[in-house]
Motif scaffolding. Structure first.
Motif, PDB file in Angstrom:
ATOM      1  N   VAL A  18       0.745  -1.163  -0.090  1.00 32.71           N
ATOM      2  CA  VAL A  18      -0.112   0.100   0.093  1.00 32.71           C
ATOM      3  C   VAL A  18       0.845   1.100   0.195  1.00 32.71           C
ATOM      4  O   VAL A  18       1.331   1.659   1.139  1.00 32.71           O
ATOM      5  CB  VAL A  18      -0.814  -0.067   1.164  1.00 32.71           C
ATOM      6  N   SER A  19       1.349   1.824  -1.031  1.00 37.12           N
ATOM      7  CA  SER A  19       2.134   2.837  -1.356  1.00 37.12           C
ATOM      8  C   SER A  19       1.459   4.135  -0.739  1.00 37.12           C
ATOM      9  O   SER A  19       0.059   4.163  -0.921  1.00 37.12           O
ATOM     10  CB  SER A  19       2.618   3.149  -2.606  1.00 37.12           C
ATOM     11  N   TRP A  20       2.261   5.216  -0.571  1.00 35.57           N
ATOM     12  CA  TRP A  20       1.644   6.546  -0.218  1.00 35.57           C
ATOM     13  C   TRP A  20       0.722   7.017  -1.315  1.00 35.57           C
ATOM     14  O   TRP A  20      -0.196   7.702  -1.077  1.00 35.57           O
ATOM     15  CB  TRP A  20       2.763   7.520  -0.034  1.00 35.57           C
ATOM     16  N   LYS A  21       1.204   6.750  -2.736  1.00 33.62           N
ATOM     17  CA  LYS A  21       0.528   7.412  -3.754  1.00 33.62           C
ATOM     18  C   LYS A  21      -0.785   6.742  -3.747  1.00 33.62           C
ATOM     19  O   LYS A  21      -1.834   7.477  -4.422  1.00 33.62           O
ATOM     20  CB  LYS A  21       1.143   7.043  -5.098  1.00 33.62           C
ATOM     21  N   GLN A  22      -1.223   5.485  -3.604  1.00 34.71           N
ATOM     22  CA  GLN A  22      -2.507   4.914  -3.654  1.00 34.71           C
ATOM     23  C   GLN A  22      -3.365   5.320  -2.663  1.00 34.71           C
ATOM     24  O   GLN A  22      -4.384   5.861  -3.131  1.00 34.71           O
ATOM     25  CB  GLN A  22      -2.150   3.582  -3.516  1.00 34.71           C
ATOM     26  N   ARG A  23      -3.240   5.276  -1.386  1.00 38.98           N
ATOM     27  CA  ARG A  23      -4.054   5.360  -0.255  1.00 38.98           C
ATOM     28  C   ARG A  23      -3.280   6.092   0.918  1.00 38.98           C
ATOM     29  O   ARG A  23      -2.610   5.466   1.825  1.00 38.98           O
ATOM     30  CB  ARG A  23      -4.887   4.611   0.205  1.00 38.98           C
ATOM     31  N   HIS A  24      -3.262   7.564   1.052  1.00 40.17           N
ATOM     32  CA  HIS A  24      -2.655   8.158   1.919  1.00 40.17           C
ATOM     33  C   HIS A  24      -2.944   7.804   3.437  1.00 40.17           C
ATOM     34  O   HIS A  24      -2.176   7.438   4.210  1.00 40.17           O
ATOM     35  CB  HIS A  24      -2.632   9.944   1.971  1.00 40.17           C
ATOM     36  N   GLY A  25      -4.267   7.934   3.838  1.00 43.07           N
ATOM     37  CA  GLY A  25      -4.939   7.336   5.016  1.00 43.07           C
ATOM     38  C   GLY A  25      -4.542   6.014   5.603  1.00 43.07           C
ATOM     39  O   GLY A  25      -4.153   5.801   6.597  1.00 43.07           O
TER      40      GLY A  25
ATOM     41  N   VAL B  13       5.551  10.845  14.814  1.00 39.02           N
ATOM     42  CA  VAL B  13       6.341  11.996  14.143  1.00 39.02           C
ATOM     43  C   VAL B  13       7.031  11.217  12.963  1.00 39.02           C
ATOM     44  O   VAL B  13       7.110  12.100  11.928  1.00 39.02           O
ATOM     45  CB  VAL B  13       7.259  12.625  15.192  1.00 39.02           C
ATOM     46  N   TYR B  14       7.618  10.260  13.146  1.00 41.50           N
ATOM     47  CA  TYR B  14       8.267   9.453  11.925  1.00 41.50           C
ATOM     48  C   TYR B  14       7.360   9.392  10.934  1.00 41.50           C
ATOM     49  O   TYR B  14       7.795   9.701   9.538  1.00 41.50           O
ATOM     50  CB  TYR B  14       8.969   8.215  12.377  1.00 41.50           C
ATOM     51  N   CYS B  15       6.090   8.834  10.989  1.00 40.69           N
ATOM     52  CA  CYS B  15       5.111   8.587  10.034  1.00 40.69           C
ATOM     53  C   CYS B  15       5.052   9.920   9.333  1.00 40.69           C
ATOM     54  O   CYS B  15       4.633   9.843   8.038  1.00 40.69           O
ATOM     55  CB  CYS B  15       3.975   7.959  10.330  1.00 40.69           C
ATOM     56  N   ILE B  16       4.535  11.067  10.268  1.00 43.92           N
ATOM     57  CA  ILE B  16       4.185  12.425   9.583  1.00 43.92           C
ATOM     58  C   ILE B  16       5.587  12.841   8.577  1.00 43.92           C
ATOM     59  O   ILE B  16       5.351  13.306   7.262  1.00 43.92           O
ATOM     60  CB  ILE B  16       4.126  13.225  10.729  1.00 43.92           C
ATOM     61  N   ILE B  17       6.842  12.684   9.245  1.00 45.93           N
ATOM     62  CA  ILE B  17       7.923  13.170   8.579  1.00 45.93           C
ATOM     63  C   ILE B  17       8.101  12.315   7.129  1.00 45.93           C
ATOM     64  O   ILE B  17       8.455  12.680   5.944  1.00 45.93           O
ATOM     65  CB  ILE B  17       9.104  12.898   9.278  1.00 45.93           C
TER      66      ILE B  17
ATOM     67  N   MET C 279       5.775  13.650   4.625  1.00 47.83           N
ATOM     68  CA  MET C 279       6.093  14.966   4.205  1.00 47.83           C
ATOM     69  C   MET C 279       7.302  14.588   3.143  1.00 47.83           C
ATOM     70  O   MET C 279       7.460  15.426   1.957  1.00 47.83           O
ATOM     71  CB  MET C 279       6.668  15.620   5.255  1.00 47.83           C
ATOM     72  N   ILE C 280       8.431  13.837   3.285  1.00 46.84           N
ATOM     73  CA  ILE C 280       9.439  13.506   2.543  1.00 46.84           C
ATOM     74  C   ILE C 280       9.033  12.892   1.003  1.00 46.84           C
ATOM     75  O   ILE C 280       9.364  13.311   0.282  1.00 46.84           O
ATOM     76  CB  ILE C 280      10.405  12.407   3.287  1.00 46.84           C
ATOM     77  N   TYR C 281       7.945  11.873   1.200  1.00 47.62           N
ATOM     78  CA  TYR C 281       7.271  11.371   0.132  1.00 47.62           C
ATOM     79  C   TYR C 281       6.531  12.652  -0.641  1.00 47.62           C
ATOM     80  O   TYR C 281       6.657  12.487  -1.795  1.00 47.62           O
ATOM     81  CB  TYR C 281       6.304  10.343   0.384  1.00 47.62           C
ATOM     82  N   SER C 282       5.904  13.424  -0.165  1.00 44.02           N
ATOM     83  CA  SER C 282       5.227  14.435  -0.799  1.00 44.02           C
ATOM     84  C   SER C 282       6.302  15.355  -1.562  1.00 44.02           C
ATOM     85  O   SER C 282       5.942  15.765  -2.479  1.00 44.02           O
ATOM     86  CB  SER C 282       4.340  15.461   0.084  1.00 44.02           C
TER      87      SER C 282
END
Length: 329
Positions: free
Chosen positions: A50-57, A116-120, A123-126
């Motif tokens: 499940v990549s960030w691009k497919q489903r963020h939540g 915090v790690y997941c948020i960062i 953000m890096i992915y975005s």
């Protein structure tokens, strides 16, 4: 390692000294390394699942849950080693009673660190995704400009210019009024080429207006041996085409067919099933110019930036090229 220092200070009342470097610091460093490697492994695995691009939540929730569970396992193993190394005579119930406050703090710290790690990470992915999109946008623009430059060069070929000047020269002695109109249409055609060629798409109406001006030059040159018919409904005029695409197809029909009073050439432009069709009868030359495939490929590549529909080619009784209608600019 911070958890080890916190637990040691809570129990002993002072920071661990050098004598605890092997029994305390080293296991803490090893478990920290395991935690880092586990985090990298989970990230790479989730990129496939499940990549960030497919489903963020969903990705954010799964990654937080997975990292938190891994953290709990590592804390449980570390706590067991800490219990053995610090006070081997402590039971699990005694360990819980003594360190329950530190355990709750550790679990809270773990939760905050994972969050915090997941948020960062997101953000890096975005940021990387935005940078990739910008690079793709620049590359797309450069490719479009290169293709349109190639289309422009094909319209400025010396052969067409030489024939047009010869036609003007002969008309000046036969019919000055026709010569004047020919020069005006000739200038209008080249003004359109230079003005519109830097745009990726133009309204179909503008392209057909240019084709009409270009067609006048051909009619003066070939007289009754050449005919162009345009049958386009008003609704289709709201669509868009890459500049010079229709004109290139008309020009291809001129280049690749014999045109004479005994073998006239007829070109039809019409709409059929959401496609704009340019069709001509076939009077093949003995030696075909090499520019045909180059022109078709140029049009195909330019269309590929705006639609997934393919350009259709049909060569039976007539040669027909069908361009998909682009409904939005």
């Amino acid at each position: 390692m911070l958890c080890y220092i916190l637990a040691f200070y809570s129990y002993v009342g002072e920071l661990p000294g050098f004598e605890y470097q092997i029994t305390g610091y080293l296991p803490s460093a090893v478990f920290g390394l395991w935690a880092g490697l586990s985090t990298l492994f989970v990230g790479k695995y989730l990129n496939k699942l499940v990549s960030w691009k497919q489903r963020h939540g969903i990705r954010f929730l799964i990654q937080c849950t997975a990292l938190y569970l891994i953290g709990l396992v590592l804390i449980a193993i570390y706590s067991e080693m800490f219990l053995i190394s610090l006070r081997g005579d402590l039971s699990y119930s005694q360990f819980w009673l003594i360190y329950n406050d530190e355990i709750f703090k550790t679990l809270l710290i773990l939760f905050l660190v994972v969050l915090v790690y997941c948020i960062i990470d997101f953000m890096i992915y975005s940021f990387n995704q935005m940078r990739e999109e910008e690079i793709k946008s620049v590359e797309l623009m450069n490719n479009q400009l290169n293709l349109q430059f190639e289309a422009l060069k094909s319209q400025l070929n010396p052969h067409f210019l030489f024939n047009s000047l010869n036609t003007i020269s002969s008309l000046l002695y036969k019919d000055k009024e026709v010569a004047e109109k020919f020069i005006r249409m000739f200038a209008e055609s080249y003004r359109f080429i230079f003005k519109q060629n830097n745009r990726p798409l133009i309204p179909l109406q503008k392209e057909l207006d240019f084709v009409q001006s270009y067609n006048y030059l051909l009619q003066v040159r070939f007289q009754e041996a050449y005919e162009l018919k345009i049958n386009i409904p008003d609704k289709a005029m709201e669509s868009y085409v890459p500049p010079l695409s229709i004109q290139m197809l008309v020009e291809n029909a001129i280049k690749h067919n014999l045109i004479s009073q005994t073998s006239p050439l007829s070109v039809d432009i019409e709409i059929n099933n959401n496609y704009l069709c340019v069709k001509n009868n076939i009077n093949p030359l003995r030696e075909q110019p090499e520019s045909f495939q180059i022109g078709i490929e140029n049009i195909k590549k330019r269309y590929s930036y705006f639609t997934n529909d393919s350009i259709l080619l049909d060569k039976n009784e007539h040669f027909k090229v069908s361009l998909p209608l682009i409904l939005q600019s």
